[in-house]
Write a protein that holds these residues in place. Structure first.
Motif, short mmCIF file in Angstrom:
data_model
loop_
_atom_site.label_atom_id
_atom_site.label_comp_id
_atom_site.label_asym_id
_atom_site.label_seq_id
_atom_site.Cartn_x
_atom_site.Cartn_y
_atom_site.Cartn_z
N ALA A 75 -0.86 -6.28 -2.09
CA ALA A 75 -1.81 -5.25 -1.66
C ALA A 75 -3.03 -5.22 -2.58
CB ALA A 75 -1.13 -3.88 -1.64
N VAL B 267 0.84 -1.20 0.00
CA VAL B 267 0.00 0.00 0.00
C VAL B 267 0.87 1.25 0.00
CG1 VAL B 267 -1.69 1.33 1.32
CG2 VAL B 267 -1.94 -1.15 1.12
N LYS C 175 -6.61 -3.55 -1.09
CA LYS C 175 -6.20 -2.33 -0.40
C LYS C 175 -5.84 -1.21 -1.37
CE LYS C 175 -6.36 -4.10 3.81
NZ LYS C 175 -7.31 -3.61 4.84
#
Length: 261
Positions: free
Chosen positions: A94, A18, A99
């Motif tokens: 991620a 992220v 995310k």
């Protein structure tokens, strides 16, 4: 404990992914350039270590080169760097965790790829060629290594790229797992040494090794382009599926954690 447990490594990797996906353009550009520089300088060191060793030494020559090359990834992971092959694993994790968006994934991969290439070419021209580091007795070895990268068929390059980034991404993964400096170095060193001994193809290393051969008159830009496509695609699969995908499947999907969110 001096290292994280396997399920914890997945969580850390997602968090790192992220952060990388949402990094500013300037941060990604500078760290991408530095990663290309570190890998390329490691390439120079590897070629000089292998030097003018005779063919009679056989595989020992590769072992010596493989023992030198890992310092590039060690430096960029511990000091800071954005390496696209590592990000193919980290940022993909991620993405699998939902995310980040596909657009954020692509943005990171594209920016880092471009600046890895710029850093690699910078080192090839200024540090490898103009400085004379790979001229003279070392030029023949540099050309030999360069041609060794481009002799594979598309399928061979693709499969070699998968195997390579399975190991490189594992090194990045182990770096996240270790909590101490020595543990990180060991975790990075062994898989990287392994991929070099095996002769597997790494797209960022090739961004230096093949152009170095071109500058010395022993390879071509068309061969470079063909190699980039096959190895790049293989590296995506090696890092994105065989490491990020399978560990995410085991520790998030397999344990039901993803469905709870």
């Amino acid at each position: 404990m001096s290292s994280l447990q396997p399920p914890e490594i997945v969580d850390v990797t997602i968090e790192k992914g992220v952060q990388k996906a949402r990094g500013s353009f300037l941060t990604l550009a500078v760290l991408g350039f530095l990663a290309g520089v570190f890998i390329a300088v490691a390439g120079i060191a590897m070629i000089r270590a292998m030097g003018t060793m005779p063919k009679e030494w056989g595989s020992l020559v590769n072992v010596i080169g493989a023992a030198v090359f890992p310092f590039g990834l060690i430096c960029l992971l511990l000091a800071g760097g954005e390496l696209v092959t590592g990000n193919m694993m980290v940022v993909s994790m991620a993405l699998f965790a939902r995310k980040i968006s596909g657009k954020e994934w692509l943005r990171n991969i594209v920016i880092v790829t471009i600046f890895n290439l710029i850093g690699s070419l910078f080192v090839a021209y200024f540090f490898g060629y103009l400085s004379g580091a790979l001229q003279g007795d070392f030029a023949e070895r540099a050309i030999q290594v360069s041609l060794g990268r481009t002799k594979d068929t598309f399928l061979q390059g693709f499969l070699s790229g998968i195997a390579c980034n399975f190991l490189v991404s594992t090194a990045v993964y182990l770096n996240f797992a270790a909590k101490d400096f020595i543990g990180k170095i060991v975790g990075i060193f062994l898989p990287i040494m392994g991929f070099v001994i095996c002769g597997f193809q790494h797209v960022v290393a090739n961004m230096f090794l093949i152009p170095m051969g071109i500058l010395l008159g022993g390879n071509t830009w068309s061969a470079f382009g063909q190699n980039m496509v096959s190895v790049y695609l293989g590296n995506i699969i090696g890092g994105g599926f065989f490491v990020a995908g399978l560990y995410f499947l085991a520790y998030k999907v397999g344990t039901g954690q993803l469905s709870k969110k």
